[in-house]
Write a protein that holds these residues in place. Structure first.
Motif, PDB file in Angstrom:
ATOM      1  N   GLY A 175      25.504  30.499  54.320  1.00 42.86           N
ATOM      2  CA  GLY A 175      24.838  31.500  55.135  1.00 42.86           C
ATOM      3  C   GLY A 175      25.652  32.775  55.352  1.00 42.86           C
ATOM      4  N   THR A 176      26.910  32.809  54.951  1.00 43.11           N
ATOM      5  CA  THR A 176      27.763  33.998  55.130  1.00 43.11           C
ATOM      6  C   THR A 176      27.598  34.946  53.943  1.00 43.11           C
ATOM      7  OG1 THR A 176      29.369  32.686  56.360  1.00 43.11           O
ATOM      8  CG2 THR A 176      30.118  34.819  55.502  1.00 43.11           C
ATOM      9  N   GLN A 177      27.605  36.242  54.232  1.00 45.32           N
ATOM     10  CA  GLN A 177      27.498  37.239  53.167  1.00 45.32           C
ATOM     11  C   GLN A 177      28.904  37.681  52.736  1.00 45.32           C
ATOM     12  OE1 GLN A 177      24.924  40.235  54.928  1.00 45.32           O
ATOM     13  NE2 GLN A 177      23.247  39.540  53.609  1.00 45.32           N
ATOM     14  N   TYR A 178      29.085  37.799  51.399  1.00 46.97           N
ATOM     15  CA  TYR A 178      30.409  38.106  50.857  1.00 46.97           C
ATOM     16  C   TYR A 178      30.330  39.292  49.893  1.00 46.97           C
ATOM     17  CZ  TYR A 178      32.048  33.572  52.599  1.00 46.97           C
ATOM     18  OH  TYR A 178      32.386  32.516  53.379  1.00 46.97           O
ATOM     19  N   LEU A 179      31.477  40.073  49.862  1.00 50.09           N
ATOM     20  CA  LEU A 179      31.723  41.066  48.813  1.00 50.09           C
ATOM     21  C   LEU A 179      32.901  40.585  47.979  1.00 50.09           C
ATOM     22  CD1 LEU A 179      31.450  44.419  50.805  1.00 50.09           C
ATOM     23  CD2 LEU A 179      29.854  43.607  49.077  1.00 50.09           C
ATOM     24  N   PHE A 180      32.882  40.903  46.681  1.00 51.62           N
ATOM     25  CA  PHE A 180      33.962  40.498  45.780  1.00 51.62           C
ATOM     26  C   PHE A 180      34.477  41.732  45.042  1.00 51.62           C
ATOM     27  CE2 PHE A 180      31.408  36.779  46.472  1.00 51.62           C
ATOM     28  CZ  PHE A 180      32.332  35.749  46.604  1.00 51.62           C
ATOM     29  N   ARG A 181      35.807  41.720  44.690  1.00 51.32           N
ATOM     30  CA  ARG A 181      36.371  42.790  43.867  1.00 51.32           C
ATOM     31  C   ARG A 181      37.424  42.199  42.934  1.00 51.32           C
ATOM     32  NH1 ARG A 181      40.130  46.441  48.020  1.00 51.32           N
ATOM     33  NH2 ARG A 181      41.751  44.862  48.394  1.00 51.32           N
ATOM     34  N   VAL A 182      37.608  42.895  41.787  1.00 50.63           N
ATOM     35  CA  VAL A 182      38.507  42.405  40.738  1.00 50.63           C
ATOM     36  C   VAL A 182      39.345  43.583  40.241  1.00 50.63           C
ATOM     37  CG1 VAL A 182      38.674  41.237  38.509  1.00 50.63           C
ATOM     38  CG2 VAL A 182      36.808  40.671  40.071  1.00 50.63           C
ATOM     39  N   ALA A 183      40.641  43.329  40.010  1.00 53.74           N
ATOM     40  CA  ALA A 183      41.538  44.332  39.423  1.00 53.74           C
ATOM     41  C   ALA A 183      42.341  43.699  38.306  1.00 53.74           C
ATOM     42  CB  ALA A 183      42.484  44.903  40.477  1.00 53.74           C
ATOM     43  N   ALA A 184      42.688  44.524  37.300  1.00 58.45           N
ATOM     44  CA  ALA A 184      43.500  44.053  36.176  1.00 58.45           C
ATOM     45  C   ALA A 184      44.953  44.462  36.379  1.00 58.45           C
ATOM     46  CB  ALA A 184      42.964  44.639  34.872  1.00 58.45           C
ATOM     47  N   GLU A 185      45.885  43.656  35.883  1.00 58.23           N
ATOM     48  CA  GLU A 185      47.316  43.967  35.954  1.00 58.23           C
ATOM     49  C   GLU A 185      47.921  43.907  34.570  1.00 58.23           C
ATOM     50  OE1 GLU A 185      49.335  41.375  38.625  1.00 58.23           O
ATOM     51  OE2 GLU A 185      48.694  42.422  40.431  1.00 58.23           O
ATOM     52  N   ASN A 186      48.899  44.851  34.316  1.00 56.88           N
ATOM     53  CA  ASN A 186      49.766  44.744  33.141  1.00 56.88           C
ATOM     54  C   ASN A 186      51.201  44.887  33.604  1.00 56.88           C
ATOM     55  OD1 ASN A 186      50.163  47.434  33.576  1.00 56.88           O
ATOM     56  ND2 ASN A 186      49.029  48.136  31.767  1.00 56.88           N
ATOM     57  N   GLN A 187      52.134  45.069  32.674  1.00 55.85           N
ATOM     58  CA  GLN A 187      53.542  45.082  33.084  1.00 55.85           C
ATOM     59  C   GLN A 187      53.900  46.334  33.895  1.00 55.85           C
ATOM     60  OE1 GLN A 187      55.727  45.038  29.410  1.00 55.85           O
ATOM     61  NE2 GLN A 187      55.637  47.238  29.155  1.00 55.85           N
ATOM     62  N   TYR A 188      52.974  47.320  33.956  1.00 56.78           N
ATOM     63  CA  TYR A 188      53.264  48.538  34.691  1.00 56.78           C
ATOM     64  C   TYR A 188      52.597  48.584  36.055  1.00 56.78           C
ATOM     65  CZ  TYR A 188      55.009  49.855  30.149  1.00 56.78           C
ATOM     66  OH  TYR A 188      55.692  49.881  28.977  1.00 56.78           O
ATOM     67  N   GLY A 189      51.860  47.493  36.387  1.00 56.54           N
ATOM     68  CA  GLY A 189      51.309  47.446  37.722  1.00 56.54           C
ATOM     69  C   GLY A 189      49.841  47.055  37.738  1.00 56.54           C
ATOM     70  N   ARG A 190      49.284  47.107  38.923  1.00 58.88           N
ATOM     71  CA  ARG A 190      47.894  46.724  39.150  1.00 58.88           C
ATOM     72  C   ARG A 190      47.017  47.963  39.133  1.00 58.88           C
ATOM     73  NH1 ARG A 190      46.801  43.307  44.455  1.00 58.88           N
ATOM     74  NH2 ARG A 190      48.224  41.944  43.281  1.00 58.88           N
ATOM     75  N   GLY A 191      45.906  47.874  38.380  1.00 61.56           N
ATOM     76  CA  GLY A 191      44.974  48.977  38.287  1.00 61.56           C
ATOM     77  C   GLY A 191      44.018  49.007  39.465  1.00 61.56           C
ATOM     78  N   PRO A 192      43.068  49.946  39.482  1.00 61.99           N
ATOM     79  CA  PRO A 192      42.085  50.031  40.570  1.00 61.99           C
ATOM     80  C   PRO A 192      41.094  48.868  40.528  1.00 61.99           C
ATOM     81  CG  PRO A 192      41.612  51.666  38.867  1.00 61.99           C
ATOM     82  CD  PRO A 192      42.912  51.052  38.492  1.00 61.99           C
ATOM     83  N   TYR A 193      40.524  48.558  41.701  1.00 63.68           N
ATOM     84  CA  TYR A 193      39.564  47.458  41.817  1.00 63.68           C
ATOM     85  C   TYR A 193      38.174  47.930  41.409  1.00 63.68           C
ATOM     86  CZ  TYR A 193      42.875  44.576  44.483  1.00 63.68           C
ATOM     87  OH  TYR A 193      43.933  43.809  44.881  1.00 63.68           O
ATOM     88  N   VAL A 194      37.376  46.974  40.882  1.00 67.55           N
ATOM     89  CA  VAL A 194      35.941  47.160  40.763  1.00 67.55           C
ATOM     90  C   VAL A 194      35.299  46.221  41.775  1.00 67.55           C
ATOM     91  CG1 VAL A 194      35.723  45.478  38.875  1.00 67.55           C
ATOM     92  CG2 VAL A 194      33.941  47.178  39.227  1.00 67.55           C
ATOM     93  N   GLU A 195      34.334  46.696  42.534  1.00 69.76           N
ATOM     94  CA  GLU A 195      33.798  45.962  43.673  1.00 69.76           C
ATOM     95  C   GLU A 195      32.296  45.742  43.481  1.00 69.76           C
ATOM     96  OE1 GLU A 195      33.508  46.735  48.502  1.00 69.76           O
ATOM     97  OE2 GLU A 195      35.115  47.646  47.328  1.00 69.76           O
ATOM     98  N   THR A 196      31.785  44.590  43.965  1.00 70.75           N
ATOM     99  CA  THR A 196      30.341  44.344  43.909  1.00 70.75           C
ATOM    100  C   THR A 196      29.634  45.370  44.766  1.00 70.75           C
ATOM    101  OG1 THR A 196      30.559  42.760  45.712  1.00 70.75           O
ATOM    102  CG2 THR A 196      30.572  41.868  43.480  1.00 70.75           C
ATOM    103  N   LEU A 197      28.460  45.812  44.268  1.00 64.94           N
ATOM    104  CA  LEU A 197      27.730  46.870  44.961  1.00 64.94           C
ATOM    105  C   LEU A 197      27.037  46.345  46.204  1.00 64.94           C
ATOM    106  CD1 LEU A 197      26.178  48.694  41.892  1.00 64.94           C
ATOM    107  CD2 LEU A 197      28.235  49.297  43.167  1.00 64.94           C
ATOM    108  N   LYS A 198      26.519  45.081  46.159  1.00 67.50           N
ATOM    109  CA  LYS A 198      25.801  44.497  47.285  1.00 67.50           C
ATOM    110  C   LYS A 198      26.420  43.147  47.636  1.00 67.50           C
ATOM    111  CE  LYS A 198      21.332  46.601  46.113  1.00 67.50           C
ATOM    112  NZ  LYS A 198      19.909  46.321  45.786  1.00 67.50           N
ATOM    113  N   PRO A 199      26.382  42.793  48.908  1.00 67.91           N
ATOM    114  CA  PRO A 199      26.898  41.461  49.271  1.00 67.91           C
ATOM    115  C   PRO A 199      25.932  40.361  48.797  1.00 67.91           C
ATOM    116  CG  PRO A 199      26.022  42.576  51.206  1.00 67.91           C
ATOM    117  CD  PRO A 199      25.964  43.561  50.095  1.00 67.91           C
TER     118      PRO A 199
END
Length: 817
Positions: A721-745
């Motif tokens: 019954g809880t609403q959730y948002l999710f986001r994902v980011a990629a990492e390489n040896q130079y660090g973590r990139g920006p996140y992509v986030e779900t548009l709707k919960p």
């Protein structure tokens, strides 16, 4: 009654006329009056004055103004003044009325349009040559009084009077320094003259010390705290259109004189006296020098002793000296106004007039060979006794001990050939003079010379040739001369000549500007043909010229461009974001090629610094970002061709955001996330993905995976019954990139399915146009509460079902059949 009282006071009871005189009133008081008529029957009602009446002297119009005078007349104006009337009529004058009458007319016309209280007025706008007479009247609250007596007829024309000048000072004025003085006087003239002060024919200007004050009738020039520079011939000029007058005064600002001018010259020096001389002061203080005061002092004592104070000459004998003692002389100048500061001499020793000879001047060395040199000098002052011998000394430059060149006397000649020199050694020479008193000081050392045979001019340079050329220059090269003339080659002189001309021009002005065996001759004209020649130069002079064999036509030598890549362009370049990218190459080609840098098919970024020199080019980008990566190309081009090289630049950075984040298989406690790799991996392999979730009611993200290398993830442990948002980011040896986030919960619930079919459908009643149906609930509701039942009917034999309606209950009456 008085205006500030209420009680009435009777004045008379027996007035039979219609007027009465009231006596005993107080001047300055205000009164009301009332009158009643009386007959045999009695007294009638009173009639009262409506306003209070102030008791004062009777008011009349003013007398006529007095002393109407004409002060100034021009061709178009007249200025008049007057005095007030002797009696103002008992009331203040409120205005004056000025009237004029043109001679030949009968009537006076008012001149002033506005209310005028000033007793001076200038009538303007008159016509030159017209004649007027004027009168003025005074007005008070009663009215306008009688006019004044008229002026004499006045003709409008400019009044002319030559300047006059009456001065309060004489032709000469003497002032002490620091005192103030002033030059004053009176002047007149019509029109008003201009006053000018001059000093020595230069206009005097006001400053903190010099003040100039001029009134319509007086003039004054004042100078405070006078200085010597104020001395001069002062002139005041008063000038108008009719002429000018001048007054002169020679002002002499006097002071004590300045010091006598030195140095003190010792004309004669003896063991018991001296004769000294000096020059008069530059400034005698404005007064003739009356005398000089001379004093002497033994330098071992602090006491100055008087010599004389009565001399007027600029020379003096200083007597009574002690032999061997050093003395100083002090000289003052005196005039009528004081004594100057002193002039003090240098120290001078009291000694006999005869002494050893002076030191000769620096000797000159001539005719140098490998073992001898000729020393030449000038005769010095002999000290009062004839010179009897000269002593010539020599020493090697690096040595400290002087050695006599000969034991034999050298006299009377002033040159000597010094023998026995060592070949190749460097020598200096000096000379002393001797008389019967003794040997004088030696001369300054001569310039150093090397003991070697004389240097001859060198032979010409060998094999001069033109080795390169451009459209405005030619490069020459040659070999040194075969013989240097026993002297070091200082350098070379290069000359050129336009074919057809007779004049040779110098390419370099001095030989030491070309010490090597090559030279670039510049400033030539493209397309012309030139001849060249080279001369070698040593200390003895220039050699004969050596000619370049053939004339040279000045034009560019064409060589196709050539690129020699530096290490930073030899292979693919990897640069970390934020670092500096540098690409460079050595460029060759004649003429020097045009250089073009590009990134792909476009110009390089404006932040790139591009440097082009005569031998190469360099591109530099500071603080690189990932967008600076790409294919860079360097193109060089000249009329002989072109050449291009390229290098791939990779700017290593954090990856971009993952793509196409999608959520599926949502359950009450889990869901499945999938995504695609970023378009830009930052130039490095993606090492892992970071997955985070957030309850929409919370502000904090919670990591649910930080090491997954796959592009999917099952998110577990969700709360139903809880609403959730999710986001994902990629990492390489130079660090973590920006996140992509779900548009709707998404909501964590199990998926819904259609319910099962209702059970036991049957009719319970039938009419000719309707049927009553009932049924039971289905075995399964599909995971959610049933909201209604859809009732359809079909005519027997037909293919289509017709929707009737949706009902919430387990029965329905189908109508309209």
């Amino acid at each position: 009654r008085e205006s500030d009282h209420r009680a009435w006071t009777p004045v008379t009871y027996t007035v039979t006329r219609q007027n009465a005189t009231v006596q005993g009133l107080i001047q300055g008081k205000a009164y009301f009056f009332r009158i009643a008529a009386e007959n045999i029957i009695g007294m009638g009602p009173f009639t009262e004055t409506t306003k209070e009446i102030l008791i004062r002297e009777p008011i009349t119009v003013p007398d006529r103004p007095e002393d109407l005078e004409v002060k100034a007349v021009t061709k178009n104006s007249v200025t008049l003044t007057w005095n007030p009337p002797k009696y103002n009529g008992g009331s203040d004058i409120t205005m004056y009325v000025l009237e004029s009458r043109l001679i030949g007319k009968d009537k006076f016309h008012k001149v002033t349009k506005e209310k005028m209280l000033d007793r001076k007025f200038t009538v303007e706008g008159l016509k030159e040559g017209d004649t007027y007479e004027y009168r003025v009247s005074a007005c008070n609250i009663v009215g306008q009084g009688k006019p004044s007596f008229c002026t004499k007829p006045i003709t409008c024309k400019d009044e002319i009077a030559p300047p006059t000048l009456d001065l309060d000072f004489r032709d000469k004025l003497i002032v002490r320094v620091g005192e103030a003085f002033s030059l004053t006087g009176r002047y007149s003239g019509k029109p008003a003259p201009k006053v000018t002060w001059l000093k020595d024919d230069i206009v005097v200007k006001e400053d903190d010390r010099i003040k100039i004050k001029t009134t319509p009738t007086t003039l004054c020039l004042g100078i405070l705290k006078s200085v010597r520079e104020d001395t001069g011939r002062y002139c005041v000029t008063v000038e108008n259109s009719t002429g000018s007058r001048k007054g002169f005064c020679q002002v002499n600002v006097v002071d004590r004189p300045s010091p006598p001018v030195g140095p003190v010259i010792f004309d004669e020096v003896f063991k018991d006296h001296m004769v000294v001389s000096w020059k008069p002061p530059l400034d005698d203080g404005g007064s003739e020098i009356t005398n000089y005061i001379i004093e002497k002092k033994d330098t071992h004592k602090d006491l100055w002793m008087p010599v004389t104070s009565a001399t007027v000459k600029t020379t003096c004998k200083i007597p009574k000296l002690l032999e061997g003692r050093e003395y100083q002389i002090r000289i003052y100048a005196e005039n009528l106004y004081g004594i100057s500061d002193p002039l003090i001499s240098d120290e001078m020793k009291a000694k006999d007039r005869f002494r050893v000879p002076d030191a000769p001047e620096q000797p000159i060395i001539k005719d140098v060979t490998k073992d001898s040199a000729v020393v030449v000098w000038n005769k010095p002052y002999d000290g009062g006794k004839p010179i009897t011998n000269y002593i010539v000394e020599k020493k090697e430059t690096m040595a400290t001990r002087w050695v006599k060149a000969t034991k034999d006397p050298i006299f009377p000649g002033t040159k000597f050939k010094v023998p026995d020199l060592l070949e190749g050694c460097q020598y200096e020479f000096r000379v002393s003079a001797e008389n019967e008193i003794g040997v004088g000081d030696p001369s300054p050392p001569s310039k150093p010379i090397f003991a070697r045979d004389p240097i001859a001019k060198p032979s010409p340079p060998v094999n001069p040739e033109a080795v390169d050329k451009t459209k405005n220059s030619v490069d020459l090269s040659w070999q040194p001369p075969r013989h240097d003339g026993n002297g070091k080659i200082i350098g070379y002189l290069i000359e050129f000549q336009k074919v057809g001309d007779e004049e040779w021009k110098q390419a370099n002005l001095t030989a030491d500007s070309c010490p090597e065996t090559n030279y670039k001759v510049t400033g030539l004209t493209e397309g012309l043909t030139y001849k060249f020649r080279v001369k070698a130069v040593n200390a003895a002079g220039e050699s004969d010229p050596a000619h370049v064999p053939d004339p040279v036509e000045v034009k560019d030598r064409l060589e196709p461009p050539e690129l020699i890549l530096d290490a930073n362009m030899a292979r693919e370049q990897h640069v970390k974001a934020g670092d500096t990218l540098r690409l460079s190459a050595v460029i060759k080609g004649v003429p020097f090629p045009k250089v073009t840098w590009k990134k792909g098919d476009h110009e390089v970024s404006p932040k790139a610094d591009i440097e082009v020199t005569g031998v190469g080019s360099k591109l530099e980008i500071r603080n690189t970002v990932h967008e600076d990566g790409g294919m860079y190309s360097l193109t060089v081009e000249n009329p002989a061709g072109s050449k291009t090289v390229s290098v791939k630049v990779v700017v290593l950075d954090k990856p971009g955001p993952p793509r196409n984040l999608n959520i599926s298989d949502v359950r009450s406690d889990s869901c499945y996330l999938t995504w695609m790799e970023p378009e830009d991996d930052g130039g490095s392999v993606i090492t892992n993905y970071v997955v985070e979730r957030k309850d929409v009611a919370s502000a904090q993200w919670v990591a649910i995976s930080s090491s997954s290398k796959k592009r999917s993830h099952m998110a577990k442990y969700l709360m139903e019954g809880t609403q959730y948002l999710f986001r994902v980011a990629a990492e390489n040896q130079y660090g973590r990139g920006p996140y992509v986030e779900t548009l709707k919960p998404i909501k964590a619930i199990d998926p819904l399915h259609p319910p099962g079919p209702p059970k036991n459908l049957h009719h319970v009643d039938v009419d000719k146009t309707e049927v009553s149906l009932v049924w039971n609930r289905p075995d399964r509701d599909g995971g959610a509460e049933i909201t209604g039942y859809l009732v359809e009917y079909q005519e027997d034999g037909a293919d289509e079902w017709t929707k009737f309606q949706t009902v919430p209950m387990l029965d329905c009456v189908v109508t309209g059949l």
